[in-house]
Design a protein around this motif. Sequence first.
Motif, PDB file in Angstrom:
ATOM      1  N   ASP A   1       0.845  -1.189   0.000  1.00  0.00           N
ATOM      2  CA  ASP A   1       0.000   0.000   0.000  1.00  0.00           C
ATOM      3  C   ASP A   1       0.882   1.241   0.000  1.00  0.00           C
ATOM      4  O   ASP A   1       2.097   1.159   0.134  1.00  0.00           O
TER       5      ASP A   1
ATOM      6  N   GLU B   1      -0.896   6.150  -9.652  1.00  0.00           N
ATOM      7  CA  GLU B   1      -1.741   4.963  -9.838  1.00  0.00           C
ATOM      8  C   GLU B   1      -1.328   3.886  -8.843  1.00  0.00           C
ATOM      9  O   GLU B   1      -0.809   2.834  -9.227  1.00  0.00           O
ATOM     10  N   PRO B   2      -1.552   4.120  -7.564  1.00  0.00           N
ATOM     11  CA  PRO B   2      -1.152   3.131  -6.555  1.00  0.00           C
ATOM     12  C   PRO B   2      -2.115   1.946  -6.492  1.00  0.00           C
ATOM     13  O   PRO B   2      -3.252   2.017  -6.979  1.00  0.00           O
TER      14      PRO B   2
ATOM     15  N   ILE C   1      -3.214   0.594  -3.547  1.00  0.00           N
ATOM     16  CA  ILE C   1      -4.163   0.994  -2.505  1.00  0.00           C
ATOM     17  C   ILE C   1      -3.497   2.091  -1.686  1.00  0.00           C
ATOM     18  O   ILE C   1      -2.301   2.025  -1.413  1.00  0.00           O
ATOM     19  N   VAL C   2      -4.262   3.097  -1.307  1.00  0.00           N
ATOM     20  CA  VAL C   2      -3.748   4.243  -0.553  1.00  0.00           C
ATOM     21  C   VAL C   2      -4.271   4.134   0.865  1.00  0.00           C
ATOM     22  O   VAL C   2      -5.488   4.163   1.086  1.00  0.00           O
TER      23      VAL C   2
ATOM     24  N   MET D   1      -8.529   8.299  -6.883  1.00  0.00           N
ATOM     25  CA  MET D   1      -8.314   6.879  -6.617  1.00  0.00           C
ATOM     26  C   MET D   1      -9.521   6.049  -7.062  1.00  0.00           C
ATOM     27  O   MET D   1      -9.368   4.935  -7.557  1.00  0.00           O
TER      28      MET D   1
ATOM     29  N   ARG E   1      -9.626   5.061 -10.649  1.00  0.00           N
ATOM     30  CA  ARG E   1      -8.736   3.942 -10.970  1.00  0.00           C
ATOM     31  C   ARG E   1      -9.184   2.659 -10.277  1.00  0.00           C
ATOM     32  O   ARG E   1      -8.391   1.740 -10.095  1.00  0.00           O
ATOM     33  N   LYS E   2     -10.455   2.562  -9.893  1.00  0.00           N
ATOM     34  CA  LYS E   2     -10.984   1.406  -9.172  1.00  0.00           C
ATOM     35  C   LYS E   2     -10.623   0.092  -9.872  1.00  0.00           C
ATOM     36  O   LYS E   2     -10.958  -0.098 -11.047  1.00  0.00           O
TER      37      LYS E   2
ATOM     38  N   CYS F   1      -6.197   0.512  -8.533  1.00  0.00           N
ATOM     39  CA  CYS F   1      -6.371   0.915  -7.131  1.00  0.00           C
ATOM     40  C   CYS F   1      -7.539   0.174  -6.479  1.00  0.00           C
ATOM     41  O   CYS F   1      -8.629   0.075  -7.057  1.00  0.00           O
TER      42      CYS F   1
ATOM     43  N   ALA G   1      -8.869   3.596  -0.705  1.00  0.00           N
ATOM     44  CA  ALA G   1      -8.303   4.880  -0.301  1.00  0.00           C
ATOM     45  C   ALA G   1      -8.765   5.181   1.122  1.00  0.00           C
ATOM     46  O   ALA G   1      -9.971   5.136   1.411  1.00  0.00           O
TER      47      ALA G   1
END
Length: 879
Positions: free
Chosen positions: A472, A491-492, A494-495, A573, A576-577, A581, A584
Amino acid sequence: MSDCLLLPLEQRSGGKRELSGWEAVWKSLGEGEAERLPFGRGAGWKPVGVPRQLAATTGAQSVWYRTVFPKPDHSGRVVLRIGGAFTATHAWLNGRLLGSHYGHFSAFGFDLTPYLKPDNELVICCESPVETQLDRKRHVMGHFNDGDLRPYPASAFMSLGEPYRWEVPLGLWRPVELEYVGPIVIDWLRLKPGFEAGDGRLEVEARLRNLDGRQMDGEVELVVSPVSGAGVPLRLRREFRIAGGGDQLISMRLALPGARRWEPWRFGEPALYRAEMAVEVSRAESSRVEDTFGFRDLKWDIGPRRWSLSVNDRPMFLRGACYAPSHRMDELTAEQFAADIRLAKETNLDALRVVANVLPRDFYRLADEAGMLLLQELPLLGTYAYQARADDARFFETTAKEMQAEMVELLRNHPSIAVWIAHDDPPWLPDNADMGDVHVVRQNHSIDQDLKAGFEALDPTRPALPASGETDVHVRLGWEEGTWKDVIDTEPLIVTAFGAQSLPSIGSPVWDDIGDRFPVADDEPSWRYAGFQPVNWAERGVGLPSAHPSLDAYVRASQNYHALLVRLTAEHMRTRKFEPCWGAFAFHLVDPFPAIGWGLLDGARQKKEAPLAALAEAFRATHVIIDPLTAEPDRPSEIIQRPDKAFNARIVVVNDDPRVAGVGSVRWSVTRERGVGLRGVSRIKDVASRKSFSGSAQCEVPTAFEPAIHATTVSLALQAEGEYVLEATLLIAGEEIDRTELRFAVTANVPPARLRPELPHYLADRLADLRSLQSEKDGLSLVLENKTRPAVLTTMTGLRLDGRLLTRHDIQIETHAGRAPLPRRLDLALERRIRVYVVTGEPLAPGAHTLEADVSVAGVGSGRLLIEGQVPAEAPAAL
């Protein structure tokens, strides 16, 4: 140190009695036994309330308690139950050492029966060592002894003078009770629900302990029933025989046809079941425990560069917030937890990340009942045992593993817990490269990997992470680095943290603690004690107090910026589901003390209306999102667009509601609400310019288990300057599902470059010797001395000597082998003096001089550093 009974579940058999009439005396670490305090002797005892969380400071790091009670009128066993205590606890009864326990969150106790007299004196000593070198700490207290979720945060770098002191929690923060039981108690109850061929299956394990010295025969009865009360309870019995002083595992397996699934609240009802186990010996009840559980299935694929999580075969994007509800554990109540969870659901959150702590069990029970998912962390935060002696390192690693086992045993039956996490923000993470050698040696990496493996061995039904911030990401953009614009390019997977600080609302009781006088100094100590980070406010927030006309204006500006950053980050975020990602988490839901912090609620539970509403909007289940592609940030919380560039915004539809799907349409409009004052030809051009636009696009609204869809892109030439609003509406079958807007300004005015602020004196004084400027034969020199945390100097530019820019110079540092060029990244070890040479070709003239430099010390601060010095005049030649 945990040579005691661990008591995750209350033994509900023969009743209990809470002890009262406590007295206490404060001591330094290691003091007390010579004064015979274990026997209740010594002087200075004063009445004290229990339960009550106290605070340890240097010189007063242990507190001794005593109370007296008569021998209970109970024919069975008497067990002392200590509900929770900071941090190392030792207990004596009538002068006899019962044992010790380490760790603050779990209940533990001792069998008193063999040592009871007609009149008894109980003495308990609690110790919480105060450690001010945070990278070398070895005691495990989570966010209570490090980080920024505490009064006097780590980011103040021990710079505050009196009356502010570095404190850590201490003492008996939960009740101390006598539990009346029979000879057999139940150490723990493990419930493992699952499904086979569509029907529920429950595996039950329990460990029975014989407190008596004689062999005991008896029977265990297990009763399983829905919490709702519907249906017929299932009963199962087993006989046992346990040797004196021994223990025995009991295993059972039940079928529950038609068992209902526990669902996250957004998908349905969180159905819960109750398991109650009673032990009988000689036809008398010896002990009884109960716990709740739920049937739910987790599936995951988590690792380097990948993350997915499904609950009951439904993939979930986690809409969450971090949760550290209070620095005072003794003030947490079930009513407060219920209110926080209710507010989280109203804000459209379906997950909470419990930051570096284990909360009272009421919280987890209520999360189960509410269908709230949890990411649960061990109380590990930051760096431990750096350059420690071998015995100190072993102590830390051993206690971390013991506390992990206690946490899992305490919480394993709760269906709300979805992920175990070992360590919050350890130094070995790639994002902590700015910590210099502490990062290079990968401090704590081995123990964190061991803890991950430990979670997987103790509970293979949930995913486990070695650290929060590894797979994360903690997004620091907009607060510690970069701007909100940089968020659009991330574009992570998960944040698990994003946000900014903001001030409490005017009228909040928090200001009674901080002080609401205004104006204040830009580095006001009471504000910094409350968490205020001057460097971040100056560089990326809405500026320092001196830049605002009133406290009311400052509050509004700070909350508006907080709202903007929270909304844009959360919405991006979600665009980008699943690609890539998966969640968030805003940092964080509520400030844990009267703080100037990141909470959507302040420490008095007063709402920060703008950021709270912004997150609730960003996390609406079905949401139309405007992703500004060409807009730019303008200080403090504005969005601007250049008239000479095309305006582009992406409109995205995301859906988490299982009831919504099908063909829809997005309607949008762009309207100028207010122009700018123009004259002459410019005014004529403005009149002729188009100021409103609109359009629509058909789209297939995604299901709750599909990625977001790109509905359309708005691309316009906006040449008329002024204030605009872009509105977008999602409709399905003519019904409005969601509406959103983006306000921005079209302007040709270039925002003035943000001046690099001067480093606050408290910070500058902890990065350099501010009186170290001296002349050298080829220029001048100064001394850097880091007293903050392990760090790295990444920038030293813009040198000015006595106000004059130095255009030609070299920067060198002193090494063991002589001078060397300043490296791109200079490791600033703690307390090490580093002489820096500025080579100009000529020495300084006699007199007073000031050198000014723009410096950046990653993770600590950046700004203008002023170093002063006096060059003496040359002595006259001798006659």
